[in-house]
Design an enzyme around this catalytic site. Structure first.
Site, PDB file in Angstrom:
ATOM      1  N   GLU A 259       0.810  -1.347  -0.187  1.00 25.51           N
ATOM      2  CA  GLU A 259       0.083  -0.050  -0.040  1.00 25.51           C
ATOM      3  C   GLU A 259       0.644   1.290   0.291  1.00 25.51           C
ATOM      4  O   GLU A 259       1.728   1.577   0.978  1.00 25.51           O
ATOM      5  CB  GLU A 259      -0.718   0.051   1.228  1.00 25.51           C
ATOM      6  CG  GLU A 259      -1.946  -1.285   1.287  1.00 25.51           C
ATOM      7  CD  GLU A 259      -2.841  -1.335   2.452  1.00 25.51           C
ATOM      8  OE1 GLU A 259      -2.857  -0.372   3.216  1.00 25.51           O
ATOM      9  OE2 GLU A 259      -3.770  -2.126   2.256  1.00 25.51           O
ATOM     10  N   HIS A 276      -7.766   1.606   1.558  1.00 23.54           N
ATOM     11  CA  HIS A 276      -7.690   1.287   2.885  1.00 23.54           C
ATOM     12  C   HIS A 276      -8.541   2.153   4.091  1.00 23.54           C
ATOM     13  O   HIS A 276      -7.988   2.686   4.929  1.00 23.54           O
ATOM     14  CB  HIS A 276      -6.359   1.187   3.577  1.00 23.54           C
ATOM     15  CG  HIS A 276      -6.042   0.214   4.652  1.00 23.54           C
ATOM     16  ND1 HIS A 276      -5.111  -0.682   4.907  1.00 23.54           N
ATOM     17  CD2 HIS A 276      -6.931  -0.055   5.802  1.00 23.54           C
ATOM     18  CE1 HIS A 276      -5.390  -1.352   5.929  1.00 23.54           C
ATOM     19  NE2 HIS A 276      -6.395  -1.043   6.489  1.00 23.54           N
TER      20      HIS A 276
HETATM   21  P1  NAD Z   1     -11.640 -11.277  14.543  1.00 23.87           P
HETATM   22  O1  NAD Z   1     -10.195 -11.665  15.333  1.00 23.87           O
HETATM   23  O2  NAD Z   1     -12.782 -10.890  15.393  1.00 23.87           O
HETATM   24  O3  NAD Z   1     -11.979 -12.345  13.712  1.00 23.87           O
HETATM   25  C1  NAD Z   1     -11.151 -13.013  12.557  1.00 23.87           C
HETATM   26  C2  NAD Z   1     -11.763 -14.500  12.386  1.00 23.87           C
HETATM   27  O4  NAD Z   1     -10.779 -15.101  11.541  1.00 23.87           O
HETATM   28  C3  NAD Z   1     -11.457 -15.332  13.733  1.00 23.87           C
HETATM   29  O5  NAD Z   1     -12.747 -15.970  14.025  1.00 23.87           O
HETATM   30  C4  NAD Z   1     -10.608 -16.531  13.227  1.00 23.87           C
HETATM   31  O6  NAD Z   1     -10.721 -17.663  13.976  1.00 23.87           O
HETATM   32  C5  NAD Z   1     -10.689 -16.274  11.835  1.00 23.87           C
HETATM   33  N1  NAD Z   1      -9.610 -17.013  11.192  1.00 23.87           N
HETATM   34  C6  NAD Z   1      -8.276 -17.221  11.704  1.00 23.87           C
HETATM   35  N2  NAD Z   1      -7.604 -18.012  10.728  1.00 23.87           N
HETATM   36  C7  NAD Z   1      -8.730 -18.420   9.504  1.00 23.87           C
HETATM   37  C8  NAD Z   1      -8.650 -19.032   8.235  1.00 23.87           C
HETATM   38  N3  NAD Z   1      -7.535 -19.643   8.083  1.00 23.87           N
HETATM   39  N4  NAD Z   1      -9.839 -19.445   7.676  1.00 23.87           N
HETATM   40  C9  NAD Z   1     -10.808 -18.768   8.201  1.00 23.87           C
HETATM   41  N5  NAD Z   1     -10.803 -17.824   9.163  1.00 23.87           N
HETATM   42  C10 NAD Z   1      -9.979 -17.767  10.040  1.00 23.87           C
HETATM   43  O7  NAD Z   1     -11.068 -10.033  13.648  1.00 23.87           O
HETATM   44  P2  NAD Z   1     -12.023  -8.919  13.020  1.00 23.87           P
HETATM   45  O8  NAD Z   1     -12.189  -7.754  13.872  1.00 23.87           O
HETATM   46  O9  NAD Z   1     -13.203  -9.456  12.436  1.00 23.87           O
HETATM   47  O10 NAD Z   1     -11.134  -8.514  11.779  1.00 23.87           O
HETATM   48  C11 NAD Z   1     -10.500  -9.411  10.849  1.00 23.87           C
HETATM   49  C12 NAD Z   1      -9.209  -8.811  10.163  1.00 23.87           C
HETATM   50  O11 NAD Z   1      -9.939  -7.857   9.269  1.00 23.87           O
HETATM   51  C13 NAD Z   1      -8.149  -8.202  10.930  1.00 23.87           C
HETATM   52  O12 NAD Z   1      -7.351  -9.188  11.200  1.00 23.87           O
HETATM   53  C14 NAD Z   1      -7.831  -7.107  10.038  1.00 23.87           C
HETATM   54  O13 NAD Z   1      -6.632  -7.822   9.466  1.00 23.87           O
HETATM   55  C15 NAD Z   1      -8.958  -6.671   9.356  1.00 23.87           C
HETATM   56  N6  NAD Z   1      -9.431  -5.388   9.301  1.00 23.87           N
HETATM   57  C16 NAD Z   1      -9.285  -4.482   8.467  1.00 23.87           C
HETATM   58  C17 NAD Z   1      -9.692  -3.251   8.387  1.00 23.87           C
HETATM   59  C18 NAD Z   1      -9.664  -2.343   7.299  1.00 23.87           C
HETATM   60  O14 NAD Z   1      -9.700  -1.087   7.439  1.00 23.87           O
HETATM   61  N7  NAD Z   1      -9.854  -2.573   6.232  1.00 23.87           N
HETATM   62  C19 NAD Z   1     -10.104  -2.809   9.764  1.00 23.87           C
HETATM   63  C20 NAD Z   1     -10.187  -3.565  10.537  1.00 23.87           C
HETATM   64  C21 NAD Z   1      -9.741  -4.990  10.667  1.00 23.87           C
HETATM   65  C1  MLT Z   2      -7.215  -2.182  11.255  1.00 19.84           C
HETATM   66  O1  MLT Z   2      -6.465  -3.561  11.251  1.00 19.84           O
HETATM   67  O2  MLT Z   2      -7.873  -2.026  12.408  1.00 19.84           O
HETATM   68  C2  MLT Z   2      -7.221  -1.493   9.804  1.00 19.84           C
HETATM   69  O3  MLT Z   2      -6.180  -1.823   9.158  1.00 19.84           O
HETATM   70  C3  MLT Z   2      -7.520  -0.060  10.145  1.00 19.84           C
HETATM   71  C4  MLT Z   2      -6.608   0.895  10.259  1.00 19.84           C
HETATM   72  O4  MLT Z   2      -5.450   0.634  10.725  1.00 19.84           O
HETATM   73  O5  MLT Z   2      -6.757   2.022  10.187  1.00 19.84           O
END
Ligand code: NAD
Ligand code: MLT
Length: 308
Positions: A259, A276
Site C-alpha cells: 500500500e 484502506h
Molecule cells: P476477529 O479476530 O474478530 O476475526 C477473525 C476471524 O478469522 C477469527 O474468528 C478467526 O478464527 C478467523 N480465522 C483465522 N484464521 C482463519 C482461516 N485460515 N480461515 C478462516 N478464518 C480464519 O477479527 P475482525 O475484527 O473480524 O477482523 C478481521 C481482520 O480484518 C483483521 O485481522 C484485520 O486484518 C482486518 N481489518 C481491516 C480493516 C480495514 O481497514 N480494512 C479494519 C479492521 C480490521
Molecule cells: C485495522 O486493522 O484496524 C485496519 O487496518 C484499520 C487501520 O489501521 O486503520
C-alpha cells in the site's frame, strides 16, 4: 515522566488521555531510518498500519514497554520479537467492526449495481443506462471467510438484505452463527457455493494467499469477491487474471499486499478499489484512539490491558 511516540494520525480523544499520564510526541514525518534514531527515548510506541514494527525497530526501542496498534490487525508488528523482548502489544479490536462491516455492504451493492463505474461514466458525459444493468443481493449466497467480529456484523446486515449466509472459520462460534442465521460450511464448499465471497481473516502464515489462482478458479463463474481484511490474503495477480478471463464478475478491494498498490488490478474495469478506508469513520477512529490509549495507560501504570 514516561514518553510516548505516535507515528500515525490517531483521534484527539485518545491523545488527550495519553497526555494526562505521559509526554506525547506525534511524529508523522518519520522514515524507517529516523524512527530507529528516535525510538531509544520512548517507553511506548503507537502506530496504525503504515509503520512496520519489525524486530529491528523493536530492538532500537531499548526503553520500550508497550506498542499500541490503533486498530485491529497486528500483522505489521513482529509479535514474536516483541514477546522475546518483553514488550507488550495492545490493540483496539472492537473499535472498527461496524465501520468495516458497513463498508463491506456498501462495496457489495457497489459491485451489484456498478455504482462507481456508472458514476464515473456519467461524470465523463456518458449516459449509459443499458450498459450498467445489475443484480439484486436478495436471495444470493454470501460466503464469509472468517467469522469473527467484523464478519458477524456483516452477517447481521446481510440478513436484513435477505441473503443466504454461509461462513467458514476453523474455530467457528456455532451459537453466534445460529443466532445470525449463518450456516457453517467448509472453505471448499463456501468457495464453490457463494455468489459473493467476503474475506474477514487476519493476515497470518495460514491465510497468506489463501485465495490463490487455484482457489479463485474454484469460485462460481461470474461470482464476486470483497476484501476488507488484508491485501496478502488474495494473490492480486491471480485475481487480475480471474477478472480478465471473465471467470469472476468483479472484485472490491479496500486493502492491498503493498500500500499504496501499483499492480494492474487497481485500474481493472471490474474492480472497485479504495485506499484502506475500512476503519475510516469518525466513530471508529474516536473509539480506536480511546481503546488504544486505555491499553497504553494501563501498561505504563503496571495494570493488565483489556486487549493484548
Ligand atoms: P476477529 O479476530 O474478530 O476475526 C477473525 C476471524 O478469522 C477469527 O474468528 C478467526 O478464527 C478467523 N480465522 C483465522 N484464521 C482463519 C482461516 N485460515 N480461515 C478462516 N478464518 C480464519 O477479527 P475482525 O475484527 O473480524 O477482523 C478481521 C481482520 O480484518 C483483521 O485481522 C484485520 O486484518 C482486518 N481489518 C481491516 C480493516 C480495514 O481497514 N480494512 C479494519 C479492521 C480490521
Ligand atoms: C485495522 O486493522 O484496524 C485496519 O487496518 C484499520 C487501520 O489501521 O486503520
Amino acid at each position: 515522566m514516561d514518553r510516548i511516540l505516535v507515528t500515525e494520525k490517531i483521534g484527539a480523544e485518545g491523545l488527550a488521555a495519553l497526555k494526562e499520564v505521559a509526554e506525547v510526541d506525534v511524529r508523522l514525518d518519520l522514515t524507517p531510518e529516523t524512527l530507529l534514531e528516535a525510538l531509544p527515548q520512548y517507553d511506548a510506541l503507537i502506530v496504525r498500519s503504515q509503520t512496520k514494527v519489525t524486530a529491528k525497530v523493536l530492538a532500537a526501542g531499548t526503553k520500550l514497554r508497550v506498542v499500541g496498534r490503533a486498530g485491529t490487525g497486528v500483522d505489521n508488528i513482529d509479535l514474536a520479537a516483541a514477546n522475546q523482548q518483553g514488550i507488550l502489544v495492545v490493540n483496539a479490536p472492537a473499535s472498527n467492526s461496524i465501520a468495516v462491516a458497513e463498508l463491506t455492504i456498501g462495496l457489495m451493492i457497489g459491485l451489484a449495481r456498478n455504482i462507481p463505474q456508472a458514476h464515473t461514466a456519467l461524470q465523463n458525459g456518458k449516459w449509459e443506462r443499458s450498459k450498467y444493468g445489475g443484480w439484486e443481493v436478495r436471495g444470493k449466497t454470501l460466503g464469509l471467510v472468517g467469522f469473527g467480529r467484523i464478519a458477524s456484523e456483516v452477517a447481521r446486515r446481510a440478513r436484513a438484505l435477505e441473503m443466504n449466509i454461509i461462513a467458514y472459520d476453523p474455530i467457528i462460534n456455532a451459537e453466534r452463527a445460529a443466532q445470525l442465521g449463518v450456516t457453517p460450511v467448509t472453505l471448499d464448499e463456501l468457495t464453490s457455493r457463494a455468489d459473493v465471497i467476503s474475506l474477514h481473516i487476519p493476515l497470518i502464515d495460514a491465510t497468506r494467499n489463501l485465495f490463490d489462482a487455484q482457489r479463485l478458479s474454484q469460485m462460481k463463474k461470474g461470482s464476486y469477491i470483497i476484501n476488507c481484511a488484508r491485501g496478502g490474503v488474495i494473490d492480486e495477480e491471480a485475481l487480475f487474471e480471474a477478472l480478465e478471463s471473465g471467470h469472476l464478475g468483479g472484485a472490491a478491494l479496500d486493502v492491498f499486499a503493498k500500500e499504496p498498490p501499483t499492480g494492474p488490478i487497481v485500474t481493472h474495469p471490474k474492480a472497485i478499489v479504495l485506499p484502506h478506508l475500512g476503519a475510516s469513520t469518525e466513530e471508529a477512529q474516536a473509539l480506536t484512539a480511546a481503546d488504544v490509549a486505555e491499553g497504553i495507560v494501563d501498561v505504563l501504570a503496571g495494570r493488565s490491558p483489556r486487549y493484548a
